[in-house]
Each structure stands twice: as C-alpha cells, then as structure tokens.
Design a protein around this motif. Sequence first.
Motif, PDB file in Angstrom:
ATOM      1  N   SER A  66     -21.681  20.636 -20.447  1.00 54.01           N
ATOM      2  CA  SER A  66     -23.062  20.102 -20.670  1.00 54.01           C
ATOM      3  C   SER A  66     -22.878  18.618 -21.340  1.00 54.01           C
ATOM      4  N   LEU A  67     -21.914  18.711 -22.096  1.00 50.15           N
ATOM      5  CA  LEU A  67     -21.680  17.106 -22.675  1.00 50.15           C
ATOM      6  C   LEU A  67     -21.526  16.101 -21.325  1.00 50.15           C
ATOM      7  N   SER A 105     -25.209  15.922 -19.834  1.00 47.65           N
ATOM      8  CA  SER A 105     -26.320  15.014 -20.559  1.00 47.65           C
ATOM      9  C   SER A 105     -25.777  13.892 -20.709  1.00 47.65           C
ATOM     10  N   LEU A 106     -24.609  13.454 -20.539  1.00 49.78           N
ATOM     11  CA  LEU A 106     -23.881  12.066 -20.432  1.00 49.78           C
ATOM     12  C   LEU A 106     -24.479  11.404 -19.184  1.00 49.78           C
ATOM     13  N   ALA A 128     -24.837  19.364 -27.122  1.00 47.63           N
ATOM     14  CA  ALA A 128     -23.535  19.615 -26.484  1.00 47.63           C
ATOM     15  C   ALA A 128     -22.432  19.089 -27.230  1.00 47.63           C
ATOM     16  N   LYS A 133     -10.358  29.016 -23.242  1.00 46.56           N
ATOM     17  CA  LYS A 133     -11.419  28.770 -24.512  1.00 46.56           C
ATOM     18  C   LYS A 133     -10.625  28.590 -25.720  1.00 46.56           C
ATOM     19  N   GLN A 134      -9.382  28.890 -25.628  1.00 48.98           N
ATOM     20  CA  GLN A 134      -8.671  28.681 -26.969  1.00 48.98           C
ATOM     21  C   GLN A 134      -8.327  27.289 -27.109  1.00 48.98           C
ATOM     22  N   VAL A 135      -8.313  26.608 -26.238  1.00 48.37           N
ATOM     23  CA  VAL A 135      -8.329  25.165 -26.406  1.00 48.37           C
ATOM     24  C   VAL A 135      -9.552  24.214 -26.269  1.00 48.37           C
ATOM     25  N   THR A 177     -11.264  26.101 -32.811  1.00 43.56           N
ATOM     26  CA  THR A 177      -9.931  26.424 -32.461  1.00 43.56           C
ATOM     27  C   THR A 177      -8.732  26.045 -32.610  1.00 43.56           C
ATOM     28  N   LYS A 212     -16.446  23.519 -32.081  1.00 43.80           N
ATOM     29  CA  LYS A 212     -15.751  24.278 -31.291  1.00 43.80           C
ATOM     30  C   LYS A 212     -13.891  23.772 -31.344  1.00 43.80           C
ATOM     31  N   GLU A 238     -18.397  24.028 -23.406  1.00 43.28           N
ATOM     32  CA  GLU A 238     -19.567  22.936 -23.494  1.00 43.28           C
ATOM     33  C   GLU A 238     -19.490  21.500 -23.090  1.00 43.28           C
ATOM     34  N   ILE A 239     -18.088  21.339 -22.510  1.00 47.22           N
ATOM     35  CA  ILE A 239     -17.780  20.064 -22.167  1.00 47.22           C
ATOM     36  C   ILE A 239     -18.590  19.865 -20.931  1.00 47.22           C
ATOM     37  N   ALA A 291     -31.944  12.692 -22.851  1.00 47.38           N
ATOM     38  CA  ALA A 291     -30.437  12.696 -22.706  1.00 47.38           C
ATOM     39  C   ALA A 291     -29.551  12.830 -24.072  1.00 47.38           C
ATOM     40  N   PRO A 294     -13.484  23.829 -25.455  1.00 47.28           N
ATOM     41  CA  PRO A 294     -14.911  24.542 -25.465  1.00 47.28           C
ATOM     42  C   PRO A 294     -15.362  24.371 -24.120  1.00 47.28           C
ATOM     43  N   ILE A 322      -9.306  16.115 -28.089  1.00 46.55           N
ATOM     44  CA  ILE A 322      -9.052  17.543 -28.360  1.00 46.55           C
ATOM     45  C   ILE A 322      -7.728  18.035 -28.271  1.00 46.55           C
ATOM     46  N   SER A 361     -32.331  32.617 -29.045  1.00 44.59           N
ATOM     47  CA  SER A 361     -33.197  31.781 -29.739  1.00 44.59           C
ATOM     48  C   SER A 361     -33.245  30.288 -29.462  1.00 44.59           C
ATOM     49  N   VAL A 401     -19.124  20.911 -29.100  1.00 43.16           N
ATOM     50  CA  VAL A 401     -17.717  20.719 -28.590  1.00 43.16           C
ATOM     51  C   VAL A 401     -16.874  20.261 -29.683  1.00 43.16           C
ATOM     52  N   PRO A 411      -7.073  29.796 -32.911  1.00 42.27           N
ATOM     53  CA  PRO A 411      -7.396  29.736 -31.427  1.00 42.27           C
ATOM     54  C   PRO A 411      -8.260  30.780 -31.110  1.00 42.27           C
ATOM     55  N   ILE A 418     -27.248  12.172 -17.562  1.00 39.50           N
ATOM     56  CA  ILE A 418     -28.494  11.662 -17.696  1.00 39.50           C
ATOM     57  C   ILE A 418     -28.668  10.407 -18.564  1.00 39.50           C
ATOM     58  N   TYR A 419     -27.908  10.346 -19.662  1.00 37.41           N
ATOM     59  CA  TYR A 419     -27.923   9.226 -20.297  1.00 37.41           C
ATOM     60  C   TYR A 419     -27.667   7.988 -19.515  1.00 37.41           C
ATOM     61  N   PHE A 475     -33.327  21.873 -18.584  1.00 37.80           N
ATOM     62  CA  PHE A 475     -32.701  20.393 -18.720  1.00 37.80           C
ATOM     63  C   PHE A 475     -31.667  19.913 -17.918  1.00 37.80           C
ATOM     64  N   LEU A 477     -30.085  16.499 -25.511  1.00 37.91           N
ATOM     65  CA  LEU A 477     -29.007  17.367 -25.048  1.00 37.91           C
ATOM     66  C   LEU A 477     -27.798  17.036 -25.382  1.00 37.91           C
ATOM     67  N   LEU A 478     -27.386  15.869 -25.248  1.00 36.77           N
ATOM     68  CA  LEU A 478     -25.954  15.253 -25.584  1.00 36.77           C
ATOM     69  C   LEU A 478     -25.598  15.747 -27.032  1.00 36.77           C
TER      70      LEU A 478
END
Lengths: 312, 514, 388
Positions: free
Chosen positions: C349-350, C353-354, A105, C340-342, A116, A112, C346-347, A98, C344, C40, C298, A109, A120, C356-357, C305, A101-102
């Motif tokens: 996947s965050l 993954s949390l 990620a 996307k301008q504010v 941004t 980015k 990937e929040i 975990a 990401p 953010i 890559s 985040v 932006p 899973i943790y 996962f 991956l975390l």
Amino acid sequence: MILLIQYTLVFTSVLMLVALGGCFSEHSGVINIGLEGIMVFGALGGALVMKYLPVGLPGFLFFIICVCAAMLAGILYSLLLAVAAIDFKADQTLVGTAMNLLGTAAATVIVKAINTAENPNNPSSTIQYIAAKKHFLFVDGYEFNWFMVLAVILLILSTVILYRTRFGLRLMACGEHPQAADSVGINVRKMRYAGVIISGLLGGLGGLVYITAGVSEWKFENGVAGFGFLALAVMIFGGWKPTKIALAALLFGLFRSLSNVYTGFGFLNSLNLPSTVYNMLPYIISLIVLVLFSANSAAPKAEGIPYDKGSR
Amino acid sequence: MASEYAIEMLNITKRFPGIIANDNITLQLRRGEIHALLGENGAGKSTLMSVLFGLYQPEEGTIKKDGQVVKINDPNDANALGIGMVHQHFKLVECFTVLDNIILGVEPAGKFGLLQKEDARRRVIELSEKYGLHVDPDAKISDITVGMQQRTEILKMLYRDNEILIFDEPTAVLTPQEIDELMQIMRNLRAEGKSILFISHKLAEIMAVADRCSVLRKGKYIGTVNTADVTMEDLSAMMVGRNVNFHVEKKPSHPGDVILHVENMTVASKVHKNNAVKGVTFDVRAGEIVCIAGIDGNGQTEFVYGLTGLEPLVDGKIVLQGKDITNAPIRERSVSGMSHIPEDRHKHGLVLDYSLEDDIVLQRYFEGEFTKHGFLRRPNIRQYAEKLIEQYDIRSGQGPVTMARSMSGGNQQKAIIAREIDKNPSLLVAVQPTRGLDVGAIEYIHRQIVAQRDAGKAVLLVSLEMDEVLDVSDRILVMYEGEIVGELDPKKTNPEEMGLYMAGAKRDTVKKEA
Amino acid sequence: MQKSPNRESLLRKPGFQTLLASLLCIVLGLLVGFIALLIINPSGAGEAIMDIMRNFLNYSKRTTQIKNLGNTLVKTAPLLMCSLSVLFAYKVGLFNIGAAGQYVAGAGACIYCAVGLGLPWFVCMLASILAGAVVGAVSGALKAYRNVNEVISCIMLNWISLYLVNTLLSGVKNPTSPYTYSVTKKLVTVDGVQQVVDHPQALLPQLGIQGLFNNNKYVGLALPLAILLAVCIWVLLSKTRLGYELRATGLNKNAAKYCGMQDRHNIVLTMAIAGGLAGIGASMLYLTGFEDWSVTQSSVPGMGFNGIAAAFLGGLNPIASIFSSFFIQHITDGGAQLDKQVYPAEISSLISSLIIYFCGFVLFFKTSLNRWLDRRGEKPLTDKGGKA
C-alpha cells in the motif's frame, strides 16, 4: 457527566488544532486534503518519542519534547504537499489523497518494522505508551491534559498572527489574490510554503493529541479514522476564521465524544440505539453542516489554484 | 538632475516564437509630464510595459532611469526605482480594507511583526486629501465602487513614493464623470511633479489630458508628437496606419414583426444585494439591429444572462416569436431560435480542450444529423465542420481536429459566430462580439451581423464600444444602473449625447411598448 | 537525420507521454518502496522487492502459479470497477474519493440480499449497483445543488456507509466469528427458528473460466464482465452523446451550461454511474465467496482508494486502467508474499499510495517534456536561418 466534558474537551482540542492548521494552509492558497495523513505522522512522531524517551524525565520537559516531535513530524510530512502543490503545480486534491493513504501505509510499515525488529513474533502496528501518557494529565485519574491548555494558547496565537501581524496579512493576500501579492513584492511561493508548514505543525500536534485521548496505545493501521476530514468540515463550518473554528470544534467535539460515553447517560441508553449510530453521528453532522454552509462559501478565492507568475 | 527624462526605454526589441512583439521601440518619459502611449490591441503596449516591469527581458535595448542605465529583473526592481502601475485589472484583495491593500508589502510593523497601522492610516488620509481622492481607508474593497478601487491603486503608488506612475487603460471601467475626475487627479499628480505614462486607445482622452503621445503599431514605433500640435485624426492615422473608414456599409433597415419582447425584466446581482437589472422593457423586430449601450458594469452582463437563461429572472417576462420563454431552460431557448454569441468566449463560448469540430457542433450535437441512438455520428460532424470552416474562413493548424485552445482569438470568435449564425436563428444575441480583435476581424464580424439583419433576423447587440454602437445599430437603448434610460437613433444622435445618457446625467422615460 | 523527427513526434503523442509518465510513476514508487525495505533490513531487500513484483510467480509449481494468478484476477475485477468509477467521475471534473464508500454500500447490499434474503446472484448484483449509485448520487446532488465539495462529502459518506453496512450485516453475522455467513448460505426462519441452509444460487457463474486457472473456483463471470464494462465506459465516453456532454461539463462547466447541457443533472448522473460502478465491483468480489465481510471492521476497505491509484496510473483511460488495475492488485498481493517476521505487507500500500502521489506530477512532467521538445524544435530552425 465529567467524562463527557473531558472527552469533549480532548476532541475539541484535536479538531480545533487540525482545523486551524487547515485554515493557515487554505489562507495561503493551498487546499490541504492531506491533513489526515499529517495527523498520522504527527501521531507517529509523538508516539515514537513517548516509546523511547525515558519515563523518568521531568513531566514538563517530557511534554515539550513530545509536542516538538509531533510538530516536526507533521511539518516534514506536510512538505510533501508543499513541494508537489507549490513547485510542481500538482492537483492538490490528488496529492492530498495520496498523502492520506501514504500516511497510514507508511506509519504502519514503520511501526510494524520496529515491532518485528524487537520481536519477530509481534507483527502488529500498535505502540503503547501507558506510562508516558501520565505526564500529560494534570489531574490524576481524569483525562484533562496539558494539550487543552496548549490548544487554547495556539488558538489565541493563530488569531493574532492572522489578523494582527504583517505575516498574516501577507499570507491571506496570497490566498485571496496572489497576483496582487506578487505585484507588491511578496514572495507567493514562500508564503504558501509557510502556510503549508504551519498546517503541518498544527496537524501533527493534533495527531498526537488524538492518539492520547482516553487511550494509551494506538494501532497505526487504523490511521486517524477520518478526523482530518472532520477537521476540514469544522474549518468550513467555522468560515475559515479561528474564533468561529473554535466554536465549531466544540460542537463537533461534543458529538464525537457521545460515541465514547453515551452508555453513561440514562436517557441515551434508554433510546436503545445501536452504537454505530453514535459512531456515525459526527460524520452525519458534518454532512448536514456542509449542506447548510457550503453555498455561500467564504473560502479564500485563490485556493487550489497553483500560482503561475505568467498569468496576470 | 542629469537628464530631462525620468525614464527612458531605448531601442527595445522583444521577440516571441513567431512574432516580434516590440521592434526597436523607444519611449522617453519626461519628468512631470503626462505621456500617452497609444496603440491598438496587439500593438505591443503590454509587452513594452512587461519589459519595463522586468517580467520579460528584451533581446535588445536599454532602460535608463534619470539618465543612468538600469537593469530590471522583476517587479520589485521596478518598485525600487519608483515605478508604479495601475493595472487594467486591479491588484486588490477584495476582502481587505483599503488601508490593508495600500500597506500590503510595505507594512509598518513593530515587535514580532505586529502591525502598527495608525501612522499609515494618517498618511493615507493626508495623501487622499492632498490629491483629492476622497477614499475611506477603512472601507472594504468589495464594498466600494470601481472608481474608488482605482483610487486605492493610485494611493498604493503614492504611499510608496512612486515618481513614475503608469496607468494601463484606466478609463475602460469608469463612467464619464469618473473619467473627468480621474483626468483631474492626473493633472494634480503632474502638478506635484509626478511623471505619468497613460496607456490608452481612446483619442479624446489623450487629447484632453496628455502633453505628448507616443504611438505604436503592430509592434513598431511610429513616433512621438506633442498633442497640442496634432488633431485626433492625425493620431488615428498614426495608430491604424491608414485613414480607416470605421463606418459600416449598410442599407436602411426595414423592421418587420416583433421577434423578441422583453417586459419588466429584473435580474438579481451576484455581487450586491440590489437587482442588477431593474424592470427592463423593449422589443426587437425582425430585420433590425438593436443595441444595448452603456458603461461596463451597468447590468448588461446580468441582462444577457437573464435573457439567455444562464440566470433566473426575479421578475418579468420574455417572449420569443410569440412563445413565452421566461422560464424555459437554455436548450429550449436555443432550439426556439435564439443564438447567443457570448461575452467571454473562453468562459462560455468554447470548450477550449475540445477539437474545433466538437466545438462547432456544441449547439447542435443532439440533433438527428449528429446523433443517432445516443451515439455521435462522427462522419457527419466532420463534414459539417469542414463546411463551416470553408464558408466562414476559420483558419486553424489542423482543420477540424485542431484544439480550440491553440487557435487565435479572432478565429476562435469566427468559429463561435459560424456556429451561432449557421443554426439559422430568428434572434441573434451578440455580446461584445469584437472584443480584443484586430481591425480586420472586427470588419468581418460587423459585416456578418449586418448580413443577418438583412436576411430578416432580429439582432440584439450588446456593446461597450461607442463607435461600434453608432456604426452598426439601427436603434440604441442605453442602459444605466440596470435600467434603460434612453432610446436613441444612431443617425440623429452623437457621442456626446450618448455619453450623457450612459453616465446617467440624462434620461427619458422610454415609451413602454407593451 | 531521418530518425529524430520520428522519435520526436512519438514523444509528442499524448498517449505515449501518458504511458511514459505512468511507467515513471511505477519506477519511482517501487524505488521508494525498495529504499524502505533497505532501511528495514538491507540484507533481504532486493529479494523482497522482487517477491512483491513476482507475486504469484513466487510459487515454484506451475499449477499453483496459475491458481494464484486466478486469485489476483479475482480481486482485479473489483479494483478495475473502482478505478473506472474514479476515472469516470474525474472526466466530469469530480474527484470520486467516495468509490470506497460506494463499494462498501455495494458489498452490504449484495451480501444482505444473498444471505439475508436468499436472492439469486443477478438480483444481488443489481442491488449492489443500486446501493452504490444511491451513495454516489448523494454526493453528486450535494455538489450540484448545494455546492458541497465532493471530496469531503464523499469521505463522510465513506464512514457513514461503513457503519450502516456493519449494522445491516450484523443481522446475517455468523455467531461464532466477526464475519457474516458466506454468500453460499442463506438464513431461513422455519417455525420461528432461524436456520442456515445452502444457497449456491448467489454465487457468480463460473462460465468454465475456472478451468483455465487450475480450477480456482473463485474465478468466473466477474473478470470478463469487468473488462466488458471497461470497454463500455470507453465507448460511452468517446462515442456517445452522453460522453460528449459529460466531457464538455468536465472541461468547461460554464460552456456546458451555456449550450444548454444540464450541468447539475449531469453531475448527479455521473456520480450515480460512478457509484454504480464501484457498487458492482463489490458484488464481483463478495459474490464469488472469496471473502466474507467482518462487521467489526473499523476502517473503510482499501479497494476504492486503490481504485484512485489504478485510475491515475492508467492515465484516466478506461482501457489502460485494465492493465493498471492488474498491476496495482499484482503488487498488493505481492506484499503478502513477504516474510511477515521481517517485512510488513503494507509495503504494497505504501508503493501504491506513492504511485498516486507521483501521478500528481504527471501534468508537470508533460508540460516540461513539451517545453523541452519545443526548445529542441526551435534550434534547428535558427540553425537553418544562420546558414541561409
């Protein structure tokens, strides 16, 4: 040739630092699969400092601050593992996974969000540190940096700490036979925390060294490309012993750097292998090494088993 | 010196859900005496010691050191009071040296925590000589004998200047010669003014070395006696509460055909480079109980692993009912008529997180009765499990669906025995089948084993308990350092003679029956 | 008085405890994700976390909603297969972090079979099963015969598979992009000249299911097949002799060996099956034409996962993982709904993954809950004792 040597040394430093980190954690009894994530966070800590610190600072001070930032980031992140594995007896493999991956990620985040916020129209996960990186090199134009020196110092320090100090003796007792350690009044929980924190420190530093190896920007979406796991292989190959880990790291570093510089070698070029072969090489080598060296493992006996005071 | 007692545990009561582990127990250890604590498994000895080391807090009672009431919250408090213990399972780090193990926790260190071992080494050597321990401080624990490891534990206490030394079942792992040496060491310690608490259930040893003896039975305090004033029979009666007849009722045996033939069996050791079993040859016939006796760690475990297929043989041959099974896989041996009651029921015998019924079919789930076209036949499994539960009186909370983990040790063992016997083997291999069980369960298991013999099965019993060996078996083979050093007739031999064989002091060339 | 024992026995049910723990993991994961959003940009964070959870419901038109639900389901099928792969291996005590690599191998195999060899879909699918199974079996064999930690060997194989597949698929690459040709095309050599021709036979049949999703052409066989396989895995684990053996091996390797199960053989078989599941998962995505493979990528695709997240969130139950897979995919796609301008993407996947943790804490949660229930259970008894 000089290119090969410099890349080999950089990658050796990275692998050695991270593997040493893993070594401390495992000697205390906690399997640290999460080194990859720790590296990413260390790299992030270092990169952010490089981005924001005024480039005009004296080189040495700049270097020290970056190193401290990476270590601190690594330590903070490693606490996630420590809390889960030591206090909550979580499955160390699951938590480590975990964390890997975390790590990627969360770093993506964060970067980015920063990018941004600045602009932006730039939703990328890249941090640049061209100017800052110059501080780390000690010969202009070559990729020999102070990290290599630091890595050697930390190698010596690690050896001394593990084998010559009270702390080292106690740490290893916790990884081998925590009940024995507990029975003579050693606080197993504290020692395991110490082991994980040191692995965070070294892993974080390793992350910073990795993202400054030959490049001057880093795309955090890519994490650290399995380097944390290569370091684990180095650790196993090195039999959990610092000096052997250093040698193993050298071997792996050499193979890893081949993928960066093989075009510079006539005879490698003439083989006409696709570049992916060189990309795969370190992973294939690790697999082979694991096959050869896993059967009679010298792993700490109690690693991966949460310590329960009740079971005696 | 306010009190004649070094340590006193007064009116200790400790309850656990469902049982009272210690019921108003009083134990007073005089300064400079060897005091035995006697009791069967489950009598409450370990609980009492856990209370002394602060691992459990008693509901009632007090602990006094030199007449002063003390509060012990954890083992560190006990250490600080000068109480040290040699645990049954040693607390030693295998890959450390003797010296490192001794100083662990009280390391002499200078600047930056750098270890300074020189003084410590000198002191260890001094102590070692003073008490006749003969331990090399620089040897690695994994390289030295069990006896040496125990002495390292003793040195750990001495190095810490402990005054009260507790020995928890210290002789279980030792050879008779090592036991004698340990007794001498204990006397030396007493001569130097140390107070010793000696936990044991071996009467002879208590009579030999202890000054006084306190007896526990089923969590209750029975009494304290001077060993000089009592006989072994007295102590035994105090321990079990009745004059138990350990003797197992059985008819003479009538050995039939050879069922198992083992020839020149050699098995490698996992811990050292030598072979653990060295060229063992013998037969077991139908209708007889052959017992492999010996001190723990003389190759019995490896021998059983080799016989049952858990480990490969280095050399030799195994024939079961005329069929060569030397290289046969485990399943084939089992199907060919070998049943195996394993030494460690938690490690091998049961899947603890399986239900009782699933564990009961562990050796037969693949048979047509329980599997059809790859699918389990659940109703048949249930029916079969219920039958065995009834027949072998296996007690559990919820019958066939009880998790094996939640059952008592005795009932877990009954389940294994039911499973192994009911598959109707021609050879029953029973390894320490009564370990850790109470008297009632032991009697039950012995009766089952004898019944199998009388039903014409060949039985191979591997046991560390001398009483069990002498009572149950028809023929005794003594194993010492991986070899059969003697064949004895239980009706003609006695514990003393067996002891000599077990210690390697005496050996015959056993006739090769091949 | 009557209700309390009922509630307690419900709390004691392992299944209910797992459900409770999983919900807790989700809540905690979302909470931390929300905090990240707050940091953010506080002003839009509440809206953003709702956007993630709403995913396809963000669209105002019902037909668009349904179409996008279809898109989420298209990716749920492979995710479910990866989660089955992870949980199946875990039942035997193996941590299959290699589902990602087995998935990659499956992707490589089916795309190459479709575009390079022009084979029909079911052959492509078989090829992907085989490829995944081989990669899985390698890890299993290394574990069984050489005692190599499966986690590390799986990771190494993830990367090796990625580079191998990149190399393999470079042969069927579209020269104008980093991507391969779509699986609806095939390469044929006519008179020494390579040509690209249409090849719809490689697409998974739609079985008319697309009609339910506003003619989302990507929805088809994959989803019912994935659910069917989940049920099969459940049956295999709980009803069959093989499942009995595999679970015994996972719970107590020594006992399994003692009673003559072939533990090593079972480990290899398990990893091969797990690999096959991840492999077929890849074909369920790539044979719909929903995505093409980029030969320059890559990093190992996250599907494998996320499978870990789905498997543990589903309490390692094959049926429950159908729902947990959908949930994970739902929030993953939800991340793409963010501005996307504010924020990401990937929040998402965050958050997964949390999750899973936090799943690492489930065991502790359950034992604490049971201990708490025990203590509560004891009290009434002592009360009664006092009165009597």
